[in-house]
Design a protein around this motif. Structure first.
Motif, PDB file in Angstrom:
ATOM      1  N   ALA A  64      37.995  10.350 -24.251  1.00 30.80           N
ATOM      2  CA  ALA A  64      36.986   9.315 -24.484  1.00 30.80           C
ATOM      3  C   ALA A  64      36.378   8.916 -23.143  1.00 30.80           C
ATOM      4  O   ALA A  64      37.096   8.511 -22.228  1.00 30.80           O
ATOM      5  N   ASP A  65      35.057   9.068 -23.038  1.00 30.93           N
ATOM      6  CA  ASP A  65      34.312   8.652 -21.854  1.00 30.93           C
ATOM      7  C   ASP A  65      33.824   7.233 -22.140  1.00 30.93           C
ATOM      8  O   ASP A  65      32.957   7.027 -22.995  1.00 30.93           O
ATOM      9  N   ILE A  66      34.391   6.275 -21.444  1.00 30.60           N
ATOM     10  CA  ILE A  66      34.144   4.860 -21.722  1.00 30.60           C
ATOM     11  C   ILE A  66      33.345   4.238 -20.580  1.00 30.60           C
ATOM     12  O   ILE A  66      33.703   4.385 -19.417  1.00 30.60           O
ATOM     13  N   ARG A  67      32.278   3.540 -20.930  1.00 34.67           N
ATOM     14  CA  ARG A  67      31.477   2.780 -19.956  1.00 34.67           C
ATOM     15  C   ARG A  67      31.582   1.307 -20.336  1.00 34.67           C
ATOM     16  O   ARG A  67      31.284   0.939 -21.478  1.00 34.67           O
ATOM     17  N   ILE A  68      32.019   0.492 -19.369  1.00 34.28           N
ATOM     18  CA  ILE A  68      32.170  -0.933 -19.655  1.00 34.28           C
ATOM     19  C   ILE A  68      31.097  -1.741 -18.942  1.00 34.28           C
ATOM     20  O   ILE A  68      30.387  -1.236 -18.075  1.00 34.28           O
ATOM     21  N   GLN A  69      31.015  -3.007 -19.311  1.00 28.94           N
ATOM     22  CA  GLN A  69      30.053  -3.911 -18.698  1.00 28.94           C
ATOM     23  C   GLN A  69      30.418  -4.138 -17.227  1.00 28.94           C
ATOM     24  O   GLN A  69      31.605  -4.273 -16.899  1.00 28.94           O
ATOM     25  N   PRO A  70      29.441  -4.159 -16.338  1.00 23.13           N
ATOM     26  CA  PRO A  70      29.705  -4.356 -14.909  1.00 23.13           C
ATOM     27  C   PRO A  70      30.473  -5.647 -14.636  1.00 23.13           C
ATOM     28  O   PRO A  70      30.259  -6.668 -15.291  1.00 23.13           O
TER      29      PRO A  70
ATOM     30  N   PHE B 130      39.233  -5.410 -18.239  1.00 22.90           N
ATOM     31  CA  PHE B 130      39.360  -4.198 -19.048  1.00 22.90           C
ATOM     32  C   PHE B 130      40.635  -3.437 -18.704  1.00 22.90           C
ATOM     33  O   PHE B 130      41.294  -2.906 -19.600  1.00 22.90           O
ATOM     34  N   ASP B 131      40.985  -3.396 -17.427  1.00 29.47           N
ATOM     35  CA  ASP B 131      42.227  -2.721 -17.020  1.00 29.47           C
ATOM     36  C   ASP B 131      43.416  -3.276 -17.804  1.00 29.47           C
ATOM     37  O   ASP B 131      44.257  -2.521 -18.301  1.00 29.47           O
ATOM     38  N   ALA B 132      43.484  -4.583 -17.913  1.00 23.31           N
ATOM     39  CA  ALA B 132      44.576  -5.219 -18.652  1.00 23.31           C
ATOM     40  C   ALA B 132      44.445  -4.964 -20.151  1.00 23.31           C
ATOM     41  O   ALA B 132      45.434  -4.664 -20.831  1.00 23.31           O
ATOM     42  N   ALA B 133      43.234  -5.055 -20.676  1.00 30.39           N
ATOM     43  CA  ALA B 133      43.017  -4.900 -22.114  1.00 30.39           C
ATOM     44  C   ALA B 133      43.337  -3.485 -22.588  1.00 30.39           C
ATOM     45  O   ALA B 133      43.994  -3.310 -23.629  1.00 30.39           O
TER      46      ALA B 133
ATOM     47  N   LYS C 165      40.150   5.735 -13.900  1.00 29.84           N
ATOM     48  CA  LYS C 165      38.967   4.904 -13.692  1.00 29.84           C
ATOM     49  C   LYS C 165      38.137   5.471 -12.563  1.00 29.84           C
ATOM     50  O   LYS C 165      38.665   6.062 -11.617  1.00 29.84           O
ATOM     51  N   GLY C 166      36.827   5.308 -12.688  1.00 24.83           N
ATOM     52  CA  GLY C 166      35.897   5.891 -11.742  1.00 24.83           C
ATOM     53  C   GLY C 166      35.931   5.259 -10.370  1.00 24.83           C
ATOM     54  O   GLY C 166      36.120   4.047 -10.241  1.00 24.83           O
ATOM     55  N   ILE C 167      35.737   6.081  -9.371  1.00 21.44           N
ATOM     56  CA  ILE C 167      35.613   5.598  -7.998  1.00 21.44           C
ATOM     57  C   ILE C 167      34.136   5.385  -7.680  1.00 21.44           C
ATOM     58  O   ILE C 167      33.724   4.285  -7.309  1.00 21.44           O
ATOM     59  N   GLU C 168      33.333   6.425  -7.853  1.00 16.76           N
ATOM     60  CA  GLU C 168      31.894   6.294  -7.605  1.00 16.76           C
ATOM     61  C   GLU C 168      31.206   5.444  -8.668  1.00 16.76           C
ATOM     62  O   GLU C 168      30.214   4.784  -8.393  1.00 16.76           O
TER      63      GLU C 168
ATOM     64  N   ARG D 163      33.159   3.220 -15.240  1.00 15.19           N
ATOM     65  CA  ARG D 163      33.447   4.398 -16.076  1.00 15.19           C
ATOM     66  C   ARG D 163      34.947   4.674 -16.105  1.00 15.19           C
ATOM     67  O   ARG D 163      35.607   4.717 -15.067  1.00 15.19           O
ATOM     68  N   TYR D 164      35.448   4.905 -17.315  1.00 20.49           N
ATOM     69  CA  TYR D 164      36.849   5.240 -17.525  1.00 20.49           C
ATOM     70  C   TYR D 164      36.924   6.506 -18.370  1.00 20.49           C
ATOM     71  O   TYR D 164      36.089   6.716 -19.251  1.00 20.49           O
TER      72      TYR D 164
END
Length: 100
Positions: free
Chosen positions: A6-12, A18-21, A43-46, A50-51
């Motif tokens: 799953a390619d997940i994009r979260i709110q900035p 989100f890490d905890a959730a 989790k994305g670095i650049e 993005r997760y």
């Protein structure tokens, strides 16, 4: 063994929440699902919003039918869904080769 990716994009700005959730949802909901075999989250670095979530299932149907059509799916989405910037892109894979 089936790999769900799953390619997940979260709110900035909501990474810490989100890490905890996502860890809560994985440990309390997904880990109890029929056919669940393990997970990994990167989790994305650049792209810090993005997760990439990887979940291993015994069969494709364990994810697409047993989990997705159960009340547990609504429980999972209630935990992680409020953070999504857009619906995740989800695909399934079979193992072709791996290192020893």
């Amino acid at each position: 063994m089936i790999l769900e990716v799953a390619d997940i994009r979260i709110q900035p700005g909501r990474q810490a929440e989100f890490d905890a959730a996502i860890q809560l949802g994985l440990n309390t909901v997904i880990a109890k699902a029929k056919g669940f075999s393990g997970f990994k989250v990167n989790k994305g670095i650049e792209s810090p919003e993005r997760y990439v979530l990887m979940i291993w299932w015994a069969t494709l149907e364990n994810h697409t039918v047993d989990f997705r059509q159960s009340p547990a799916f609504a429980d999972w989405r209630a935990i992680v869904g409020p953070f999504f910037a857009q619906p995740p892109v989800v695909e399934h894979f079979e193992l072709l080769a791996k290192s020893e």
